[in-house]
Scaffold this motif. Sequence first.
Motif, PDB file in Angstrom:
ATOM      1  N   GLY A 162       0.798  -1.222   0.000  1.00 21.72           N
ATOM      2  CA  GLY A 162       0.000   0.000   0.000  1.00 21.72           C
ATOM      3  C   GLY A 162       0.832   1.274   0.000  1.00 21.72           C
ATOM      4  N   GLY A 163       2.103   1.179   0.415  1.00 18.86           N
ATOM      5  CA  GLY A 163       2.933   2.367   0.506  1.00 18.86           C
ATOM      6  C   GLY A 163       3.683   2.714  -0.762  1.00 18.86           C
ATOM      7  N   ASN A 164       3.524   1.912  -1.807  1.00 22.07           N
ATOM      8  CA  ASN A 164       4.268   2.164  -3.038  1.00 22.07           C
ATOM      9  C   ASN A 164       3.299   2.418  -4.185  1.00 22.07           C
ATOM     10  N   GLU A 165       3.058   3.698  -4.488  1.00 25.78           N
ATOM     11  CA  GLU A 165       2.088   4.057  -5.527  1.00 25.78           C
ATOM     12  C   GLU A 165       2.492   3.506  -6.890  1.00 25.78           C
ATOM     13  N   ALA A 166       3.794   3.326  -7.111  1.00 24.37           N
ATOM     14  CA  ALA A 166       4.276   2.942  -8.442  1.00 24.37           C
ATOM     15  C   ALA A 166       3.859   1.525  -8.812  1.00 24.37           C
ATOM     16  N   ILE A 167       3.516   0.681  -7.821  1.00 26.00           N
ATOM     17  CA  ILE A 167       3.122  -0.683  -8.166  1.00 26.00           C
ATOM     18  C   ILE A 167       1.661  -0.946  -7.801  1.00 26.00           C
ATOM     19  N   ALA A 168       0.888   0.124  -7.558  1.00 24.06           N
ATOM     20  CA  ALA A 168      -0.517  -0.050  -7.188  1.00 24.06           C
ATOM     21  C   ALA A 168      -1.299  -0.674  -8.336  1.00 24.06           C
ATOM     22  N   PRO A 169      -2.213  -1.622  -8.035  1.00 28.63           N
ATOM     23  CA  PRO A 169      -3.066  -2.190  -9.064  1.00 28.63           C
ATOM     24  C   PRO A 169      -4.335  -1.346  -9.252  1.00 28.63           C
ATOM     25  N   VAL A 170      -5.162  -1.741 -10.225  1.00 25.00           N
ATOM     26  CA  VAL A 170      -6.343  -0.964 -10.597  1.00 25.00           C
ATOM     27  C   VAL A 170      -7.284  -0.727  -9.413  1.00 25.00           C
ATOM     28  N   ALA A 171      -7.625  -1.813  -8.685  1.00 25.74           N
ATOM     29  CA  ALA A 171      -8.652  -1.666  -7.648  1.00 25.74           C
ATOM     30  C   ALA A 171      -8.210  -0.662  -6.582  1.00 25.74           C
ATOM     31  N   LEU A 172      -6.949  -0.768  -6.160  1.00 27.49           N
ATOM     32  CA  LEU A 172      -6.442   0.139  -5.126  1.00 27.49           C
ATOM     33  C   LEU A 172      -6.309   1.561  -5.670  1.00 27.49           C
ATOM     34  N   GLY A 173      -5.739   1.684  -6.861  1.00 28.62           N
ATOM     35  CA  GLY A 173      -5.549   3.009  -7.448  1.00 28.62           C
ATOM     36  C   GLY A 173      -6.870   3.711  -7.700  1.00 28.62           C
ATOM     37  N   ALA A 174      -7.836   2.982  -8.274  1.00 32.12           N
ATOM     38  CA  ALA A 174      -9.128   3.592  -8.597  1.00 32.12           C
ATOM     39  C   ALA A 174      -9.877   3.967  -7.321  1.00 32.12           C
ATOM     40  N   GLN A 175      -9.833   3.074  -6.321  1.00 30.14           N
ATOM     41  CA  GLN A 175     -10.530   3.378  -5.062  1.00 30.14           C
ATOM     42  C   GLN A 175      -9.949   4.643  -4.442  1.00 30.14           C
ATOM     43  N   ARG A 176      -8.624   4.754  -4.422  1.00 27.56           N
ATOM     44  CA  ARG A 176      -7.995   5.939  -3.830  1.00 27.56           C
ATOM     45  C   ARG A 176      -8.325   7.191  -4.625  1.00 27.56           C
ATOM     46  N   PHE A 177      -8.362   7.045  -5.960  1.00 26.67           N
ATOM     47  CA  PHE A 177      -8.665   8.193  -6.804  1.00 26.67           C
ATOM     48  C   PHE A 177     -10.109   8.661  -6.578  1.00 26.67           C
TER      49      PHE A 177
END
Lengths: 304, 296
Positions: B230-245
Amino acid sequence: MDTYPLTRRERIAQYLARNRRAVEAWLILTPILIYYFVFAVFPVLANLSVSFLDWNGFNEPAWAGLANYERFFTNPRYQQVLLMTVFFAVAILIVNTVLGFFIALALNEQVKGLGIYRTLWYVPTLTSAAVMAQIATVFIAPRVGVTSVVLASLGLESPIWQTNIDFARLIIVVFSVWRSVGTAMLLFLAGLQSIPLDVIDAARVDGAAGWRMLRHITLPLLRPMTVFVLVTGLIAAFQVFEPVYLITNGKSGTNVMMLKIYDDAFQNGRFGMAAAMATVMLVVLLWASFLNLRLMGQTSAEQQ
Amino acid sequence: MLRRRLGRTLLYIFLISTSLMMAYPLLFAFAAGLTGTEDYYQSTWFPAPTEIHLDKWAAFLGRDDLRLWVANTIFRAGWYVVIPAVISVLCGYVFTVPRFKGRDAVFMLMLASMMVPGIVYVLPTFIMLARWPLVGGNDIYGQGGHGFINTWGALLIPGLINAFYIFLMRQSYQSIPRDYEEAARVDGANTLQIIWNVYVPLLRPALTVLVIFQFVAVWNDYLNPLVFAGGNEAIAPVALGAQRFIFSTSQNTRAGLIDYPTMFAVATLVTLPIVILFLLLQRYFVQGVAGFGLKG
């Protein structure tokens, strides 16, 4: 001397030649089994050990015996979490099973456009729980959310989940059912479609129809599938995480063990408590799985 | 006759109304993503765009981080398709065809992990990954660094064996006659050649089920990336990235109005690939789910 005792190397070669298939099998299995022990067996044992510790991940772990378990079953806040986990699991399970069954029953009536209905009911299970839970917060937002707008158009005041515990719990149940009822529907539909047509025809000739058909023919034949839907549904409903984490964050009387494990492990630094709760879940869900196997065994024995 | 027609009519009314309720959130998200922000605030129970706004979709599709999330997820999904497929095809063979001592005991041992709920693995796996010796600044005792946490290792190492697929492959192997293998043996093929050339083509239905269910699982995986990386934005997948966005958009009130259409556009766009996959391969999804039930 023509015959001589086999050398060690020759004996090994002979053994390998005789048991070639077994040797090959173990050559394939060994690396897989090593990985399996490290990442599937060892963590379960490690989790059990950590559950007996007082440990925050940084300090020197101290032996705590059964203190974590005692705390889980006696501390009112943890008791509340256990109670809500069971409540959500049972509520979601009942709604999923009953609703899924009736939709499957309706779809089994040779309806036109079966594929379309099936798609509409099943697709929600394929959506991302995290993304849809984050979207659900928009639906339930006070004033601008859809629930508020619809209730206002009916002249009703819109509830606010932060202050209305029942509403907060309802949201979690509705969201979870929306995302999982499709699986129960699909399983029941598969079960219904596997009932031989001649059984149905024979019952019809004997005058069975409607409720009597359902009660005496369909339900008994569907029993193995019902057991399966109930047990797998229970296992899934115990592990609801994203909606609780993202919609209410466990507030307003909605906290469940999944979220508490996450919080205790990664926010509060209570590794021992988190591991103890995970062990409790393991025991409960293992019991459910064994029950599944036993009941499935029973039904297939009855049918023979 | 009349009663029957009435029954059919009620059946269709029931099915259509309940199905629309199930579809409502997704239809709403789809329409809201195409609605201008002003129009959205005017709408009540369903967004009614006066004109179609594709700019929210375009803005999201043009984002660099979306491309990153999708690339990360496809990479990770490929890994979690290929390795479990290889493992379960090999194990399925070993547990079905050759006879040797301990075979069924090992199979039962591997099946046992199917009963362990995933949450049991999260904390111990986290500790193992964080304390892995000699990686991520750790010394030989696993101290001092972060280990695999927040690196690709954490997203690729755990969970590569899924007992369900081994079970599924074994079922498929059992339905294949042994004659093919014996013919290939006579022709001098070795075991790996036989698995690849003789069995794999016949295992295609089971493999398709594995591919689509693994792909959907990785596409939607949220808890593992959150905890392990969770602490590395560069390897975030779709579900995590989209939820955060979506979350950060919902908190952004600087422009005066919260940009709801963008949130719905994001949700629609990350859901669409899975829906299309389902529509294309519906048969296998149904078979896969039914397989869980009829054989489980």
